[in-house]
Design an enzyme around this catalytic site. Structure first.
Site, PDB file in Angstrom:
ATOM      1  N   LYS A   1       8.245  69.269 -19.589  1.00  0.00           N
ATOM      2  CA  LYS A   1       8.205  70.865 -20.037  1.00  0.00           C
ATOM      3  C   LYS A   1       7.658  70.735 -21.385  1.00  0.00           C
ATOM      4  O   LYS A   1       8.351  70.212 -22.163  1.00  0.00           O
ATOM      5  CB  LYS A   1       9.645  71.088 -20.044  1.00  0.00           C
ATOM      6  CG  LYS A   1      10.181  71.083 -18.789  1.00  0.00           C
ATOM      7  CD  LYS A   1      11.825  71.517 -18.584  1.00  0.00           C
ATOM      8  CE  LYS A   1      12.586  71.563 -17.354  1.00  0.00           C
ATOM      9  NZ  LYS A   1      13.756  71.681 -17.249  1.00  0.00           N
TER      10      LYS A   1
ATOM     11  N   ASP B   1       9.900  62.754 -17.924  1.00  0.00           N
ATOM     12  CA  ASP B   1       9.464  64.120 -19.040  1.00  0.00           C
ATOM     13  C   ASP B   1       8.020  63.634 -19.726  1.00  0.00           C
ATOM     14  O   ASP B   1       7.827  62.371 -19.827  1.00  0.00           O
ATOM     15  CB  ASP B   1      10.422  64.311 -19.952  1.00  0.00           C
ATOM     16  CG  ASP B   1      11.535  65.023 -19.173  1.00  0.00           C
ATOM     17  OD1 ASP B   1      11.566  65.655 -18.281  1.00  0.00           O
ATOM     18  OD2 ASP B   1      12.732  65.190 -19.875  1.00  0.00           O
TER      19      ASP B   1
ATOM     20  N   GLY C   1      13.112  61.788 -22.660  1.00  0.00           N
ATOM     21  CA  GLY C   1      13.000  61.464 -23.900  1.00  0.00           C
ATOM     22  C   GLY C   1      14.191  61.393 -24.660  1.00  0.00           C
ATOM     23  O   GLY C   1      14.971  62.340 -24.513  1.00  0.00           O
ATOM     24  N   GLY C   2      14.198  60.493 -25.683  1.00  0.00           N
ATOM     25  CA  GLY C   2      15.530  60.504 -26.587  1.00  0.00           C
ATOM     26  C   GLY C   2      16.790  60.176 -25.753  1.00  0.00           C
ATOM     27  O   GLY C   2      16.818  59.465 -24.910  1.00  0.00           O
ATOM     28  N   ASP C   3      17.815  60.974 -25.903  1.00  0.00           N
ATOM     29  CA  ASP C   3      18.933  60.897 -25.075  1.00  0.00           C
ATOM     30  C   ASP C   3      19.107  62.113 -24.242  1.00  0.00           C
ATOM     31  O   ASP C   3      18.968  63.082 -24.682  1.00  0.00           O
ATOM     32  CB  ASP C   3      20.326  60.813 -26.033  1.00  0.00           C
ATOM     33  CG  ASP C   3      21.583  60.733 -25.246  1.00  0.00           C
ATOM     34  OD1 ASP C   3      21.973  59.386 -25.134  1.00  0.00           O
ATOM     35  OD2 ASP C   3      22.162  61.617 -24.856  1.00  0.00           O
TER      36      ASP C   3
ATOM     37  N   MET D   1      13.292  71.549 -32.002  1.00  0.00           N
ATOM     38  CA  MET D   1      12.686  72.685 -31.572  1.00  0.00           C
ATOM     39  C   MET D   1      12.787  73.833 -32.525  1.00  0.00           C
ATOM     40  O   MET D   1      12.946  74.932 -32.115  1.00  0.00           O
ATOM     41  CB  MET D   1      13.494  72.956 -30.254  1.00  0.00           C
ATOM     42  CG  MET D   1      13.212  71.779 -29.382  1.00  0.00           C
ATOM     43  SD  MET D   1      14.271  72.044 -27.798  1.00  0.00           S
ATOM     44  CE  MET D   1      15.916  72.037 -28.501  1.00  0.00           C
TER      45      MET D   1
ATOM     46  N   PRO E   1      13.048  57.312 -28.515  1.00  0.00           N
ATOM     47  CA  PRO E   1      12.374  58.322 -29.232  1.00  0.00           C
ATOM     48  C   PRO E   1      10.668  58.165 -29.101  1.00  0.00           C
ATOM     49  O   PRO E   1      10.102  58.840 -29.888  1.00  0.00           O
ATOM     50  CB  PRO E   1      12.882  57.714 -30.740  1.00  0.00           C
ATOM     51  CG  PRO E   1      13.145  56.578 -30.674  1.00  0.00           C
ATOM     52  CD  PRO E   1      13.697  56.265 -29.301  1.00  0.00           C
TER      53      PRO E   1
END
Length: 262
Positions: free
Chosen positions: A60, A38, A91-93, A172, A15
């Site tokens: 992105k 990313d 990022g994250g999973d 999002m 995270p």
């Protein structure tokens, strides 16, 4: 000269806090020939790569800079065949509202060996803001939704999630704040506790809390932008005073009027 073995590692960067990287991911980054990363992956992690490793940004950003998925696929194929071990750092999973599995399937279709290393999703870091995902008294589960589907619409699953006694986490969803509020208010659930959290595991994280009916006001007044999570449910109230959101809502018209007089 050593034989090149094409392979793709789809790796979760966690995270944001680089220390939340898994040990397995840490070891793989130290052996990468190429890293495709990313904008949500902490770039401090690139320092783990060998000196000869090629690091390529393929981020992105919502409503901004954008690397087409087709370009990412082309890079995976090219770099795996010519360099060997490619790490796709996300990022994250990678399998939580990402295209990690699309990239796995693409690589496999071209004969490239694939590996998946999970990452801690930002949702799992909400505890930094005293928001547990579940609580045996107020939440029986978790609904994880996307706020914006591929066609740009709000997920219809939100209405289903609202019927449960579970925490709702929306990825999002900032641009859908008004729609989310309207949906809850239509169902008579406008007073449900809500929070907006940005950069949840980092020192500069931001938080805004209040009833879900004030979600658009909280977004506008908090200065929170992408990436951010919206969390809705009783778990938000466990560690936070929600009246702050109402106070802010009552002050906003006055502050706007004072601003116009200047």
């Amino acid at each position: 000269m050593a034989e090149i073995v094409p392979e793709l590692y789809v790796v979760g960067a966690g995270p944001g806090d680089p220390e939340l990287l898994t040990l397995k991911a840490y070891k793989v980054l130290q052996t990468a020939a190429v890293i495709l990363y990313d904008n949500l992956a902490n770039q401090e992690l690139l320092a783990l790569a060998p000196a000869a490793c090629e690091c390529i940004y393929v981020g992105k950003k919502p409503y901004g800079e954008y690397t087409p998925q087709e370009t990412i696929h082309e890079l995976i194929l090219e770099k795996a065949l010519t360099c060997g071990r490619v790490v796709r750092l996300k990022g994250g999973d990678p399998f939580v509202f990402g295209r990690g599995f699309e990239e796995v399937l693409f690589a496999r279709a071209h004969g490239i060996a694939t590996h998946y290393i999970p990452g801690i999703s930002s949702m799992q870091a909400l505890g930094y803001e005293d928001i547990p995902l579940t609580h045996r008294v107020v939440s029986e589960g978790v609904w994880m939704l996307t706020g914006t589907k591929k066609d740009g619409s709000l997920s219809a699953d939100l209405r289903l999630a609202m019927q449960s006694n579970s925490t709702v986490v929306i990825y999002m969803g900032l641009t859908k704040a008004a729609e989310i509020t309207a949906t809850y208010c239509e169902m008579g659930r406008g007073d449900t506790p809500a929070a907006i959290v940005q950069h949840v595991s980092l020192p500069h994280r931001k938080l805004a809390v209040g009833p879900v009916r004030q979600l658009p006001t909280l977004v506008a007044s908090s200065g929170i932008t992408y990436p951010a999570l919206i969390v809705i449910g009783g778990v938000v109230a466990l560690g936070h005073d929600l009246t702050a959101g109402d106070k802010l809502a009552r002050l906003e018209p006055l502050l706007a009027e004072l601003g116009q007089r200047r």
